[in-house]
Design a protein around this motif. Structure first.
Motif, short mmCIF file in Angstrom:
data_model
loop_
_atom_site.label_atom_id
_atom_site.label_comp_id
_atom_site.label_asym_id
_atom_site.label_seq_id
_atom_site.Cartn_x
_atom_site.Cartn_y
_atom_site.Cartn_z
N GLU A 465 0.83 -1.22 0.00
CA GLU A 465 0.00 0.00 0.00
C GLU A 465 0.86 1.26 0.00
N ARG A 489 -5.55 4.77 -7.04
CA ARG A 489 -6.68 3.82 -7.09
C ARG A 489 -6.24 2.45 -6.57
N PHE A 492 -6.01 2.65 -2.83
CA PHE A 492 -7.36 2.62 -2.25
C PHE A 492 -7.95 1.21 -2.29
N LYS A 493 -7.66 0.47 -3.35
CA LYS A 493 -8.16 -0.89 -3.46
C LYS A 493 -7.56 -1.79 -2.38
N ASN A 495 -6.45 -0.65 0.58
CA ASN A 495 -6.95 -0.19 1.88
C ASN A 495 -8.08 0.81 1.68
N PRO A 496 -9.31 0.33 1.49
CA PRO A 496 -10.45 1.23 1.24
C PRO A 496 -10.79 2.13 2.43
N LYS A 497 -10.28 1.82 3.60
CA LYS A 497 -10.60 2.62 4.79
C LYS A 497 -9.85 3.96 4.81
N ARG A 499 -9.37 7.28 3.56
CA ARG A 499 -10.11 8.23 2.74
C ARG A 499 -9.21 9.26 2.07
N TYR A 501 -6.91 8.76 0.00
CA TYR A 501 -6.75 8.44 -1.42
C TYR A 501 -7.90 9.01 -2.24
N VAL A 502 -9.10 8.96 -1.68
CA VAL A 502 -10.28 9.51 -2.36
C VAL A 502 -10.13 11.03 -2.50
#
Length: 512
Positions: A465, A489, A492-493, A495-497, A499, A501-502
């Protein structure tokens, strides 16, 4: 193509930049030297013991290369058991391996396998030390355990997968028109992978380097690495050297062989007698345990006889040990070889104690050792021993200090400590953070280099990551929007937690 082994070893010390590590290994193997090879680069040090050209031990000041830490990393030992065993080893003075066997945390057979793997791990790491200083020392201490590496296999593995490619290209140069061939009558060599065998097969056609790439379908780095290793081991060479070798072999007088005797049909052997002990776990572990410990014992301890032993009990003790671990009881080559080594050691011990002068010499040595222990001023305290035993370079300590400095925005200091961590243990994680610190030091001039380093990191470990996150931020700073978008992206994939990256992706979309 390469200097002769005697020429290589004539220089007792030097730089691996001039005399690469695999060349030193090959020279020591051919000359069958028994000595110590000392390597030093900045704060790292290693001492490799050789017996008759084969590495048998390696002392290192890197914490992660100690047996206990290595077993923890490989999932063979829990961290809690490691810490308890370390404290007990320090207080008792007992070797970690023997202590783990005594506590039932590992079997003698598994311990031997892990000692082999740990030694290979330490030695392969030396192929990275291209800027180290080396020194050959004539003396070689007796290693604690009986482990031996195949030098040819070590060279092949290290050159193909560990040695930096720049170093390979520097030490293996030739013109485009030079042709290569397979050396005739190579008696023994390393075990070849399918790629090695494929390349060796094509060498029979005497190709140029470019033809070899075309016929094998391998890229330049793959061919150069393998060709360098095979030439160094004398399996391949320039065609003129191959032809010279063929002429030399043909000029030798070959005696005319006598006609073979008439074949005689073998008599059927009845299936009776003691079965082989290879599958008997208790016997196998006892054999390996005895094998690992035999080098550290004197003749009395090896045969387990008192110092005043008489000839008849001495003979009985020798015969009992020879019978217990007889090579005839084992079928697999690995166990049979260990049994043969033990039998030879028992025979030497019996011969030594049967000789009156040698027997007296060993009794005097034992008496001197007891007197030295009796007059010793005392053992260091447990705390002192622990400090001495753990005064090793720990990548985690350097890494944590680097992150602390990064948090304090001491970018140059952080980079230095990340550099130490990479030196000690070159994990992709350490390289990722080092590249990030390099970028933060001077974004305007280090951006391109940091991008290259991070792209190599995520190629080596696609699931890291931090590697993708740093790659995204550096690419964004360099204006490479497509690369930044892809990297963030992927982070984020993983570690979707997170934020952040968003937020970075949204910010890039607005700026574009």
């Amino acid at each position: 193509m390469f200097p002769s082994p005697s020429q290589v070893l004539r220089q007792r010390e030097g730089l691996l930049a001039d005399t690469p590590f695999p060349l030193l290994l090959q020279a020591l193997m051919v000359e069958e030297r028994t000595c110590t090879l000392e390597l030093k680069v900045r704060q790292r040090e290693k001492r490799i013991l050789f017996e008759e050209g084969s590495p048998v031990a390696c002392q290192s000041n890197l914490l992660h290369e100690t047996l206990g830490k290595y077993l923890v990393e490989k999932g063979k030992l829990s961290e809690a058991d490691y810490q308890k065993s370390l404290a007990e080893s320090v207080s008792s003075g007992m070797q970690m391996g023997g202590l783990l066997v005594q506590k039932g945390l590992i079997s003698p057979f598994d311990l031997y396998k892990q000692l082999q793997a740990n030694l290979a791990h330490k030695l392969l790491d030396c192929f990275r030390w291209v800027d180290a200083k080396y020194r050959l020392i004539a003396d070689a201490e007796t290693p604690d355990a009986s482990v031996r590496m195949n030098t040819a296999q070590l060279i092949l593995t290290g050159v193909e997968g560990v040695m930096p490619f720049d170093a390979v290209a520097t030490h293996f140069t030739f013109t485009d028109e030079r042709r290569f061939g397979q050396m005739p009558a190579v008696e023994s060599g390393p075990k070849l992978s399918s790629k090695d065998a494929r390349l060796l097969q094509q060498l029979r056609q005497r190709p140029t380097f470019n033809e070899l790439m075309e016929r094998t379908g391998f890229d330049m780095e793959t061919v150069l690495r393998r060709l360098y290793a095979l030439c160094l081991l004398g399996v391949a060479g320039f065609v003129e050297d191959v032809d010279a070798r063929a002429v030399e072999l043909s000029s030798r007088v070959v005696p005319v062989a006598a006609p073979p005797p008439e074949p005689v049909a073998p008599e059927p052997v009845a299936a009776r007698g003691l079965p082989f002990s290879d599958e008997d776990v208790a016997t196998r572990d006892a054999l390996v345990s005895a094998f690992l410990a035999h080098r550290s014992k004197d003749p009395f301890a090896l045969l387990e006889v008192p110092e005043d032993v008489q000839p008849l009990p001495l003979r009985r003790a020798f015969l009992a040990w020879a019978e217990r671990f007889s090579p005839l009881r084992f079928q697999t080559p690995e166990l049979k070889e260990k049994a043969e080594s033990l039998l030879a050691a028992y025979a030497r011990a019996y011969g030594t104690l049967s000789d009156a002068e040698q027997n007296l010499l060993w009794r005097k040595r034992r008496a001197a050792h007891r007197e030295k222990e009796r007059t010793a001023t005392g053992r260091p305290s447990t705390a002192e021993q622990f400090r001495i035993r753990t005064d090793l370079l720990d990548a985690r300590t350097q890494f944590d200090e680097a992150r602390r400095r990064l948090t304090d925005k001491q970018y140059a200091g952080a980079f230095e400590y990340f550099e130490y961590a990479c030196d000690i243990e070159p994990k992709p994680l350490h390289h990722a953070w080092r590249a990030w610190a390099r970028y933060l030091m001077k974004p305007e001039s280090h951006g391109r280099l940091a991008l290259q380093e991070l792209q190599e990191v995520v190629r080596q470990e696609p699931g890291l990551e931090d590697g993708w996150a740093f790659l995204g931020e550096v690419a964004q700073g360099e204006g490479q929007w497509a690369l930044a978008d892809e990297a963030l992206r992927k982070a984020f994939k993983i570690n979707p937690k997170n934020r952040r990256y968003v937020e970075l992706l949204q910010e890039m979309a607005r700026r574009r």
